[in-house]
Design a protein around this motif. Structure first.
Motif, mmCIF file in Angstrom:
data_model
loop_
_atom_site.group_PDB
_atom_site.id
_atom_site.type_symbol
_atom_site.label_atom_id
_atom_site.label_comp_id
_atom_site.label_asym_id
_atom_site.label_seq_id
_atom_site.Cartn_x
_atom_site.Cartn_y
_atom_site.Cartn_z
ATOM 1 N N LEU A 1 -1.271 27.487 59.956
ATOM 2 C CA LEU A 1 -2.733 27.376 60.085
ATOM 3 C C LEU A 1 -3.234 27.831 61.453
ATOM 4 C CD1 LEU A 1 -3.406 23.951 58.299
ATOM 5 C CD2 LEU A 1 -3.495 26.273 57.351
ATOM 6 N N SER B 1 1.248 31.905 57.723
ATOM 7 C CA SER B 1 -0.040 31.302 57.401
ATOM 8 C C SER B 1 0.020 29.790 57.276
ATOM 9 C CB SER B 1 -0.595 31.900 56.095
ATOM 10 O OG SER B 1 -0.850 33.277 56.243
ATOM 11 N N VAL B 2 1.190 29.242 56.911
ATOM 12 C CA VAL B 2 1.276 27.785 56.735
ATOM 13 C C VAL B 2 1.092 27.042 58.036
ATOM 14 C CG1 VAL B 2 2.715 27.886 54.666
ATOM 15 C CG2 VAL B 2 3.798 27.904 56.918
ATOM 16 N N SER C 1 -5.654 37.119 58.567
ATOM 17 C CA SER C 1 -6.973 36.846 59.152
ATOM 18 C C SER C 1 -7.947 37.922 58.697
ATOM 19 C CB SER C 1 -6.867 36.810 60.686
ATOM 20 O OG SER C 1 -6.529 38.096 61.194
ATOM 21 N N GLY D 1 -6.218 29.439 60.751
ATOM 22 C CA GLY D 1 -7.136 28.618 59.981
ATOM 23 C C GLY D 1 -6.773 28.561 58.511
ATOM 24 N N PHE D 2 -7.549 27.765 57.764
ATOM 25 C CA PHE D 2 -7.312 27.632 56.332
ATOM 26 C C PHE D 2 -7.578 28.928 55.581
ATOM 27 C CE2 PHE D 2 -7.815 23.150 57.482
ATOM 28 C CZ PHE D 2 -6.773 22.580 56.763
ATOM 29 N N LEU E 1 -4.415 30.776 54.354
ATOM 30 C CA LEU E 1 -3.829 30.352 53.076
ATOM 31 C C LEU E 1 -4.636 30.892 51.906
ATOM 32 C CD1 LEU E 1 -2.825 26.645 53.821
ATOM 33 C CD2 LEU E 1 -1.328 28.637 53.651
ATOM 34 N N PHE E 2 -5.943 30.927 52.059
ATOM 35 C CA PHE E 2 -6.793 31.490 51.005
ATOM 36 C C PHE E 2 -6.465 32.964 50.796
ATOM 37 C CE2 PHE E 2 -10.646 33.821 49.845
ATOM 38 C CZ PHE E 2 -10.988 33.179 48.658
#
Length: 421
Positions: A98, A95-96, A309, A101-102, A105-106
């Motif tokens: 990206l 996930s880092v 995702s 997408g952001f 990380l969420f």
């Protein structure tokens, strides 16, 4: 609660101390968090941002409440929770970048908070049935909101967009979600009745309306998963429970008669107006699966995935937990999830026959079957919450929390709301 201490004359063994109300409330908040924010159109339009605020707020509240009730940070060792924590490693690595997408990380942060809350609640994982009763009550309340929506606006609750299948008209729930919740509480309520932790009259208050909702949702995976999981769970009790043997015999006879008498109706319900060719392609899922597996990937993406995702590929839902985990957390994540099932299944097989073991077998089997056409094992979801419940049932009782158990006459049948909560 006095009702939580209800036992039969045959159940005279030691009983773990009851689960605190705050811990049960934290469990309910975890369930609210994984209800999701995407689904059918509701009668009263609810902004998705507001739904996400409620669900995420419930996760924060669950963690805060669990931390407050377990301020000493006392936890119980759990292979399941260790593996679930280990799943965070490929999730963070993928996930880092990206690439997803952001939001990736969420979702990682959400999964971390979800796992941390389960660790805090593990203090009360002692093989007791407290969380099982909370699980049933929680999803029964959710299903009653579906019934309320159906009563208020049948058209909105069974829209043409979903082929006339039942959806949540007050809270955006999809037919597969309704099918999942009904299947789980039906199975658990039946097992509690067989184990004499509740009466059949009380169990039917949960089972009958839930079964009606399951049929209206036309969810094939949930139906098949529930039936197979119940057979395995009840089968684990056959050698030690006369009630389980009687129920199994009558269920086989009744099921055979129903299959013969209502064969055409059952076939029509199962096909849902679809052709057999469309059904063999798993209602179009195979096309997405093939495209996902054929997509080019780097070595890092194969090992650690592309990041958490919305469980879709090419704009279409993946609808398979194993492929979703492979896509998002790679081969490493897939191996960790497989290890969860191996550990839970192995421990369940090694435990002596008991109601707790039967409930755990039911949950593990149901989630395993559903994982073929539903995603959710690699992220905070109801499926992970089901597995966490199974892990709590397989935990050994704490040696210092036993209380004497009062005997209750078998004929005694208290009110249903005090026996399933």
């Amino acid at each position: 609660m006095a009702s939580d201490l209800m036992r039969t004359a045959r159940d005279t063994g030691p009983r773990p101390a009851g689960t605190p109300k705050a811990a049960r409330a934290a469990w309910v908040l975890l369930g609210l968090n994984v209800l999701g924010s995407a689904g059918a159109q509701t009668i009263f339009p609810i902004p998705r941002s507001l739904i996400q605020m409620v669900t995420m707020g419930s996760l924060v509240a669950a963690f805060t409440l669990a931390l407050a009730v377990n301020v000493g940070l006392r936890i119980r060792a759990s292979s399941f929770l260790f593996l679930l924590t280990l799943l965070l490693v490929p999730s963070l690595i993928s996930s880092v970048s990206l690439e997803a997408g952001f939001g990736a990380l969420f979702r990682c942060g959400r999964l971390m908070l979800f796992v941390a809350t389960l660790w805090l609640l593990s203090r009360w994982w002692d093989g007791g049935l407290g969380f099982v009763r909370t699980h049933i009550r929680m999803y029964f309340v959710v299903l009653m909101s579906v019934v309320a929506g159906l009563a208020i606006s049948p058209g909105a609750a069974m829209p043409d967009l979903y082929g006339g299948r039942l959806v949540g008209a007050l809270w955006p729930l999809t037919p597969p979600q309704i099918g999942q919740y009904t299947a789980v509480i039906i199975g658990l309520a039946v097992l509690l009745a067989l184990g004499r932790r509740t009466g059949w009259r009380a169990a039917m208050v949960v089972v009958v309306p839930s079964l009606a909702l399951l049929l209206l949702s036309h969810t094939r995976t949930a139906t098949v998963g529930m039936l197979v999981a119940l057979v395995l769970a009840i089968g684990s009790l056959l050698l030690t429970s006369a009630a389980a043997r009687r129920f199994f015999t009558w269920a086989v006879v009744g099921g055979t008669v129903a299959a013969v008498v209502f064969a055409s109706a059952l076939q029509a319900w199962f096909l849902r107006g679809q052709s057999t060719e469309y059904l063999t392609s798993l209602t179009g899922r195979a096309t997405v699966w093939d495209a996902l597996l054929d997509a080019p990937r780097t070595l890092t993406e194969r090992l650690f995935g592309t990041g958490l995702s919305d469980k879709s590929f090419g704009g279409l839902p993946i609808d398979n937990s194993w492929l979703a985990v492979y896509d998002e957390q790679g081969l490493v994540g897939t191996a960790v999830v497989a290890a969860m099932f191996l550990i839970l299944g192995g421990v369940a097989l090694l435990r002596p026959p008991s109601l707790q073991r039967a409930c755990a077998i039911f949950l593990i089997s149901y989630v395993g079957i559903s994982s073929y056409t539903e995603a959710g094992l690699g992220d905070a979801s109801a499926y992970l919450l089901h597995l966490a419940l199974a892990a709590s049932l397989l935990a050994a009782p704490s040696g210092d929390t036993h209380l004497p158990t009062p005997a209750v006459p078998r004929r005694h049948v208290p009110r249903w709301a005090r026996r399933l909560t």
